[in-house]
Design a protein around this motif. Structure first.
Motif, short mmCIF file in Angstrom:
data_model
loop_
_atom_site.label_atom_id
_atom_site.label_comp_id
_atom_site.label_asym_id
_atom_site.label_seq_id
_atom_site.Cartn_x
_atom_site.Cartn_y
_atom_site.Cartn_z
N GLU A 114 0.83 -1.20 0.00
CA GLU A 114 0.00 0.00 0.00
C GLU A 114 0.87 1.26 0.00
O GLU A 114 2.00 1.25 0.48
CB GLU A 114 -0.92 0.04 1.23
N PHE A 115 0.30 2.33 -0.54
CA PHE A 115 0.95 3.63 -0.45
C PHE A 115 -0.12 4.71 -0.41
O PHE A 115 -1.25 4.51 -0.86
CB PHE A 115 1.91 3.87 -1.63
N GLY A 148 -3.49 3.69 -2.18
CA GLY A 148 -3.27 2.83 -3.32
C GLY A 148 -2.77 1.45 -2.91
O GLY A 148 -1.85 1.33 -2.10
N PHE A 149 -3.39 0.42 -3.46
CA PHE A 149 -2.96 -0.96 -3.25
C PHE A 149 -2.31 -1.43 -4.56
O PHE A 149 -3.01 -1.67 -5.54
CB PHE A 149 -4.13 -1.86 -2.89
N LEU A 150 -0.98 -1.50 -4.57
CA LEU A 150 -0.26 -1.85 -5.79
C LEU A 150 0.03 -3.35 -5.81
O LEU A 150 0.55 -3.91 -4.85
CB LEU A 150 1.05 -1.07 -5.88
N ALA A 151 -0.34 -3.98 -6.93
CA ALA A 151 -0.10 -5.42 -7.12
C ALA A 151 0.84 -5.61 -8.30
O ALA A 151 0.60 -5.07 -9.39
CB ALA A 151 -1.42 -6.15 -7.37
N VAL A 161 -2.99 -0.88 -9.81
CA VAL A 161 -3.22 -0.15 -8.56
C VAL A 161 -4.71 0.04 -8.37
O VAL A 161 -5.41 0.50 -9.28
CB VAL A 161 -2.52 1.22 -8.56
N ASP A 162 -5.19 -0.36 -7.22
CA ASP A 162 -6.59 -0.12 -6.85
C ASP A 162 -6.59 0.92 -5.73
O ASP A 162 -5.96 0.71 -4.69
CB ASP A 162 -7.26 -1.40 -6.36
N PHE A 163 -7.28 2.03 -5.95
CA PHE A 163 -7.33 3.09 -4.95
C PHE A 163 -8.57 2.93 -4.08
O PHE A 163 -9.67 2.72 -4.58
CB PHE A 163 -7.32 4.46 -5.61
N GLN A 164 -8.36 3.04 -2.78
CA GLN A 164 -9.42 2.89 -1.80
C GLN A 164 -9.45 4.13 -0.90
O GLN A 164 -8.42 4.79 -0.70
CB GLN A 164 -9.19 1.65 -0.93
N HIS A 174 -11.19 -6.40 0.02
CA HIS A 174 -11.82 -6.05 -1.26
C HIS A 174 -10.80 -6.09 -2.39
O HIS A 174 -11.08 -6.67 -3.46
CB HIS A 174 -12.44 -4.65 -1.15
N VAL A 175 -9.62 -5.51 -2.17
CA VAL A 175 -8.61 -5.45 -3.23
C VAL A 175 -8.08 -6.84 -3.56
O VAL A 175 -7.96 -7.21 -4.74
CB VAL A 175 -7.45 -4.52 -2.80
N ILE A 176 -7.78 -7.64 -2.55
CA ILE A 176 -7.25 -8.98 -2.81
C ILE A 176 -8.30 -9.85 -3.49
O ILE A 176 -7.97 -10.67 -4.37
CB ILE A 176 -6.76 -9.62 -1.50
N ALA A 177 -9.55 -9.67 -3.13
CA ALA A 177 -10.62 -10.42 -3.81
C ALA A 177 -10.66 -10.07 -5.29
O ALA A 177 -10.83 -10.95 -6.15
CB ALA A 177 -11.96 -10.13 -3.15
#
Length: 298
Positions: A114-115, A148-151, A161-164, A174-177
């Motif tokens: 995350e960032f 931001g969740f960076l994969a 990147v999924d922003f939450q 939610h992001v890992i799913a």
């Protein structure tokens, strides 16, 4: 001579340097030492300083003796970088190397981290030392912010990147799913996810993720495994290296009026054009991690 009297006699010559050091050191642990010294300069008693700074008298006496014998250099010795025990570092490198090497074509290898995306303009980025969060009051909580969740796909180099709105356990679930569903749609049956030891990456997150995936037909039969890096060891997570590049390529020196939503769209647009790293470059990052010194280090 009384310790307090000796300290007060040093006040005139040391106050200017004290001010410079107070602004330089943002860590609360170091500022407590400086504030304790200043309180004694101003005539407060030892007992009063212990109460105001929340320290025991022996601890305060140790700080003061250090200052009297070695000045500010002794009162504020250089911080030692966090060390990783050699055995723990070896287990991590060996486990990561073994699991990535033994992964079959049906296993997706993903590094996640995350960032924070703030409304302020970025000019540089670096890994902070442990326990160096600024203590002075600020308006940080009032600023616009996304998390931001960076994969990073360790095989292809593809980066998403999924922003939450927050970085809580439910957001991580939610992001890992979503990551699991992306790989399930591509035919993968197993996912190995490298995570740090952040408090949101706990057993409750894994339980909530399993419960959520059990309700989604596409995720049925998908096995998700986690490999955790040691506490505060950013150099062991490949995603950390990509966060640096994303910040550098997409977020440096932007107009101050740009909103966080516009910055997030800019990150998505750049990642859609091309991955920040090629597959070979990602392999080079992994090789670098495997070669990190056995003596540890952050």
């Amino acid at each position: 001579m009384n310790r307090c009297i000796r300290i007060q006699r040093l006040a005139p010559q040391d106050r200017e340097r004290w001010q410079a050091l107070f602004y330089r050191h943002q860590q609360q642990s170091r500022r407590r030492r400086l504030l304790a010294l200043k309180a004694l300069w101003d005539g407060e008693s030892m007992a009063g300083v212990c109460r105001s700074q929340g320290v025991q008298r022996k601890t305060l006496e140790k700080w003061l003796d250090s200052y009297l014998h070695g000045g500010f250099d002794a009162l504020l010795p250089p911080a030692r970088p966090p060390r990783l025990r050699p055995r723990r570092a070896g287990r991590l490198r060996g486990g990561a190397r073994k699991k990535t090497a033994e992964a079959d074509p049906g296993t997706a290898l993903v590094a996640l981290d995350e960032f924070a995306l703030l409304s302020t303009t970025c000019t540089h980025y670096a890994w902070a030392e442990k326990n160096t969060a600024p203590a002075p009051p600020s308006n940080e909580k009032r600023r616009e912010k996304l998390n931001g969740f960076l994969a990073l796909d360790l095989n292809s180099g593809k980066t998403t990147v999924d922003f939450q709105p927050q970085a809580k356990t439910r957001n991580a679930v939610h992001v890992i799913a979503l990551i699991v569903l992306r790989y399930a749609s591509l035919g993968f049956r197993q996912i190995l996810c490298i995570l740090d030891n952040c408090s949101i990456h706990n057993d409750s997150m894994k339980a909530a993720l399993a419960e959520l995936l059990a309700e989604i037909p596409l995720a049925q039969g998908i096995a998700v495994h986690f490999l955790h890096t040691p506490a505060y060891s950013p150099k062991f997570n490949p995603a950390e290296y990509l966060i640096r590049l994303v910040r550098k390529n997409s977020l440096y020196h932007l107009p101050h009026a740009m909103t966080v939503q516009q910055r997030a769209e800019r990150v998505h647009r750049h990642l859609a054009q091309a991955p920040p790293q090629t597959p070979q470059q990602v392999k080079n990052i992994l090789s670098h991690i495997y070669r990190l010194p056995k003596s540890g280090g952050s």
